[in-house]
Write a protein that holds these residues in place. Structure first.
Motif, PDB file in Angstrom:
ATOM      1  N   PRO A   1       0.809  -1.223   0.000  1.00  0.00           N
ATOM      2  CA  PRO A   1       0.000   0.000   0.000  1.00  0.00           C
ATOM      3  C   PRO A   1       0.843   1.274   0.000  1.00  0.00           C
ATOM      4  CG  PRO A   1      -0.764  -1.537   1.677  1.00  0.00           C
ATOM      5  CD  PRO A   1       0.543  -2.052   1.177  1.00  0.00           C
ATOM      6  N   VAL A   2       0.234   2.312  -0.553  1.00  0.00           N
ATOM      7  CA  VAL A   2       0.853   3.641  -0.574  1.00  0.00           C
ATOM      8  C   VAL A   2      -0.014   4.594   0.245  1.00  0.00           C
ATOM      9  CG1 VAL A   2       1.624   5.555  -2.014  1.00  0.00           C
ATOM     10  CG2 VAL A   2       1.723   3.218  -2.899  1.00  0.00           C
ATOM     11  N   LEU A   3       0.624   5.391   1.095  1.00  0.00           N
ATOM     12  CA  LEU A   3      -0.074   6.426   1.854  1.00  0.00           C
ATOM     13  C   LEU A   3       0.724   7.721   1.745  1.00  0.00           C
ATOM     14  CD1 LEU A   3      -2.117   7.599   3.920  1.00  0.00           C
ATOM     15  CD2 LEU A   3      -0.633   6.693   5.734  1.00  0.00           C
ATOM     16  N   LEU A   4       0.108   8.745   1.203  1.00  0.00           N
ATOM     17  CA  LEU A   4       0.722  10.078   1.140  1.00  0.00           C
ATOM     18  C   LEU A   4      -0.139  11.019   1.973  1.00  0.00           C
ATOM     19  CD1 LEU A   4       1.620  10.314  -2.659  1.00  0.00           C
ATOM     20  CD2 LEU A   4       2.894   9.251  -0.801  1.00  0.00           C
ATOM     21  N   ARG A   5       0.493  11.678   2.943  1.00  0.00           N
ATOM     22  CA  ARG A   5      -0.264  12.458   3.913  1.00  0.00           C
ATOM     23  C   ARG A   5      -0.279  13.942   3.572  1.00  0.00           C
ATOM     24  NH1 ARG A   5       2.345  11.112   9.465  1.00  0.00           N
ATOM     25  NH2 ARG A   5       4.253  11.320   8.226  1.00  0.00           N
ATOM     26  N   CYS A   6      -1.452  14.541   3.788  1.00  0.00           N
ATOM     27  CA  CYS A   6      -1.632  15.956   3.461  1.00  0.00           C
ATOM     28  C   CYS A   6      -2.556  16.589   4.502  1.00  0.00           C
ATOM     29  CB  CYS A   6      -2.230  16.105   2.069  1.00  0.00           C
ATOM     30  SG  CYS A   6      -2.712  17.797   1.632  1.00  0.00           S
ATOM     31  N   ASN A   7      -2.133  17.705   5.055  1.00  0.00           N
ATOM     32  CA  ASN A   7      -2.987  18.518   5.917  1.00  0.00           C
ATOM     33  C   ASN A   7      -3.136  19.899   5.303  1.00  0.00           C
ATOM     34  OD1 ASN A   7      -1.555  16.664   8.376  1.00  0.00           O
ATOM     35  ND2 ASN A   7      -3.759  16.988   8.431  1.00  0.00           N
ATOM     36  N   TYR A   8      -4.269  20.507   5.504  1.00  0.00           N
ATOM     37  CA  TYR A   8      -4.532  21.798   4.874  1.00  0.00           C
ATOM     38  C   TYR A   8      -5.111  22.767   5.900  1.00  0.00           C
ATOM     39  CZ  TYR A   8      -9.453  20.725   5.181  1.00  0.00           C
ATOM     40  OH  TYR A   8     -10.699  20.428   5.671  1.00  0.00           O
ATOM     41  N   SER A   9      -5.044  24.030   5.558  1.00  0.00           N
ATOM     42  CA  SER A   9      -5.812  25.040   6.274  1.00  0.00           C
ATOM     43  C   SER A   9      -6.484  25.926   5.241  1.00  0.00           C
ATOM     44  CB  SER A   9      -4.920  25.885   7.194  1.00  0.00           C
ATOM     45  OG  SER A   9      -4.045  26.666   6.441  1.00  0.00           O
ATOM     46  N   SER A  10      -7.697  26.346   5.571  1.00  0.00           N
ATOM     47  CA  SER A  10      -8.483  27.103   4.609  1.00  0.00           C
ATOM     48  C   SER A  10      -9.473  27.975   5.355  1.00  0.00           C
ATOM     49  CB  SER A  10      -9.217  26.142   3.666  1.00  0.00           C
ATOM     50  OG  SER A  10     -10.094  26.837   2.833  1.00  0.00           O
ATOM     51  N   SER A  11      -9.663  29.186   4.849  1.00  0.00           N
ATOM     52  CA  SER A  11     -10.594  30.115   5.496  1.00  0.00           C
ATOM     53  C   SER A  11     -12.039  29.827   5.129  1.00  0.00           C
ATOM     54  CB  SER A  11     -10.249  31.553   5.101  1.00  0.00           C
ATOM     55  OG  SER A  11      -8.927  31.859   5.442  1.00  0.00           O
ATOM     56  N   TYR A  12     -12.243  29.222   3.971  1.00  0.00           N
ATOM     57  CA  TYR A  12     -13.586  28.971   3.487  1.00  0.00           C
ATOM     58  C   TYR A  12     -13.769  27.478   3.280  1.00  0.00           C
ATOM     59  CZ  TYR A  12     -13.224  33.961   2.491  1.00  0.00           C
ATOM     60  OH  TYR A  12     -13.030  35.306   2.589  1.00  0.00           O
ATOM     61  N   SER A  13     -14.743  27.138   2.496  1.00  0.00           N
ATOM     62  CA  SER A  13     -14.917  25.731   2.147  1.00  0.00           C
ATOM     63  C   SER A  13     -13.891  25.369   1.093  1.00  0.00           C
ATOM     64  CB  SER A  13     -16.326  25.501   1.596  1.00  0.00           C
ATOM     65  OG  SER A  13     -17.301  25.811   2.547  1.00  0.00           O
ATOM     66  N   PRO A  14     -13.035  24.423   1.382  1.00  0.00           N
ATOM     67  CA  PRO A  14     -11.952  24.155   0.434  1.00  0.00           C
ATOM     68  C   PRO A  14     -12.336  23.184  -0.665  1.00  0.00           C
ATOM     69  CG  PRO A  14     -11.665  22.789   2.355  1.00  0.00           C
ATOM     70  CD  PRO A  14     -12.917  23.606   2.596  1.00  0.00           C
ATOM     71  N   SER A  15     -11.703  23.349  -1.791  1.00  0.00           N
ATOM     72  CA  SER A  15     -11.602  22.268  -2.763  1.00  0.00           C
ATOM     73  C   SER A  15     -10.186  21.728  -2.641  1.00  0.00           C
ATOM     74  CB  SER A  15     -11.843  22.775  -4.186  1.00  0.00           C
ATOM     75  OG  SER A  15     -13.203  22.985  -4.414  1.00  0.00           O
ATOM     76  N   LEU A  16     -10.061  20.429  -2.744  1.00  0.00           N
ATOM     77  CA  LEU A  16      -8.760  19.784  -2.560  1.00  0.00           C
ATOM     78  C   LEU A  16      -8.470  18.881  -3.738  1.00  0.00           C
ATOM     79  CD1 LEU A  16      -9.402  19.054   1.156  1.00  0.00           C
ATOM     80  CD2 LEU A  16      -7.443  20.357   0.371  1.00  0.00           C
ATOM     81  N   PHE A  17      -7.216  18.838  -4.112  1.00  0.00           N
ATOM     82  CA  PHE A  17      -6.788  18.083  -5.278  1.00  0.00           C
ATOM     83  C   PHE A  17      -5.506  17.319  -4.950  1.00  0.00           C
ATOM     84  CE2 PHE A  17      -9.382  20.688  -8.222  1.00  0.00           C
ATOM     85  CZ  PHE A  17      -9.519  21.838  -7.487  1.00  0.00           C
ATOM     86  N   TRP A  18      -5.307  16.259  -5.686  1.00  0.00           N
ATOM     87  CA  TRP A  18      -4.004  15.632  -5.782  1.00  0.00           C
ATOM     88  C   TRP A  18      -3.609  15.617  -7.258  1.00  0.00           C
ATOM     89  CZ3 TRP A  18      -0.354  14.193  -2.363  1.00  0.00           C
ATOM     90  CH2 TRP A  18      -0.713  14.051  -1.012  1.00  0.00           C
ATOM     91  N   TYR A  19      -2.387  16.124  -7.509  1.00  0.00           N
ATOM     92  CA  TYR A  19      -1.811  16.086  -8.836  1.00  0.00           C
ATOM     93  C   TYR A  19      -0.582  15.183  -8.795  1.00  0.00           C
ATOM     94  CZ  TYR A  19      -4.510  20.055 -10.731  1.00  0.00           C
ATOM     95  OH  TYR A  19      -5.503  20.883 -11.193  1.00  0.00           O
TER      96      TYR A  19
END
Lengths: 115, 113
Positions: free
Chosen positions: A18-36
């Motif tokens: 398995p592969v696990l890539l970790r990402c945390n975000y901060s956003s002032s509004y409702s976020p859209s999130l992507f992986w490229y």
């Protein structure tokens, strides 16, 4: 303001594991999130995106990611790595309140797949 | 498929030269972007444009300018190239308000010597 933290700069996995890539975000509004994904000497390709619909998002090539608002996370997973998954992966956030669609990129995670 | 085309894959320029990086998209997108990619820093936004002749500064605009005379074309200009502008430059485009998936070009690797 929005920001993205990719918790691992390099990940090494064996083919078939398995592969696990970790990402945390901060956003002032409702976020859209992507992986490229970016393969060597290639442009960026969209793997998947979250835009306030289902929290579990399925993308191309067997990847999926789960949006967890309480943890402000958007981790990318794949049950079984393939040699062709060796590439650099970017987690990206965009605020839906930002009508210009500006994207904030993480620093990237380099994935190495060993036979 | 959306196509975003950058005019050069590789460029080598001398310090002090004026450099033009060209980007063309074929899907009538309103928004166009220029990013710079450096190892360990991800992509950083230099400038973006939401309409012809309209532009906004991104996170790192210093030393750069842009031009958008036609909807399909967005140019990045280095007025006087310096060695710290050696980098990979990526152009992107997206549909206007409400849809924010961006499509990227292949990139231009610029070396300033």
């Amino acid at each position: 303001a929005q920001s993205v933290t990719q918790l691992d700069s390099h990940v090494s996995v064996s083919e078939g594991t398995p592969v696990l890539l970790r990402c945390n975000y901060s956003s002032s509004y409702s976020p859209s999130l992507f992986w490229y994904v970016q393969h060597p000497n290639k442009g960026l390709q969209l793997l998947l995106k979250y835009t306030s619909a289902a929290t579990l998002v399925k993308g191309i090539n067997g990847f999926e990611a789960e949006f967890k608002k309480s943890e402000t996370s958007f981790h990318l997973t794949k049950p079984s790595a393939h040699m062709s998954d060796a590439a650099e992966y970017f987690c990206v956030v965009s605020d839906l309140g930002d009508s210009w669609g500006k994207l904030q990129f993480g620093a990237g995670t380099q994935v190495v797949v060993t036979p | 498929d959306v196509k975003v085309t950058q005019s050069s894959r590789y460029l080598v320029k001398r310090t002090g030269e004026k450099v033009f990086l060209e980007c063309v998209q074929d899907m009538d997108h309103e928004n166009m972007f220029w990013y710079r990619q450096d190892p360990g820093l991800g992509l950083r936004l230099i400038y973006f444009s939401y309409d012809v002749k309209m532009k906004e500064k991104g996170d790192i605009p210093e030393g750069y300018s842009v031009s958008r005379e036609k909807k399909e074309r967005f140019s990045l200009i280095l007025e006087s190239a310096s060695t710290n502008q050696t980098s990979m430059y990526l152009c992107a485009s997206s549909i206007g308000q409400g849809t924010i998936e961006a499509f990227f070009g292949q990139g231009t690797r610029l070396t300033v010597v």
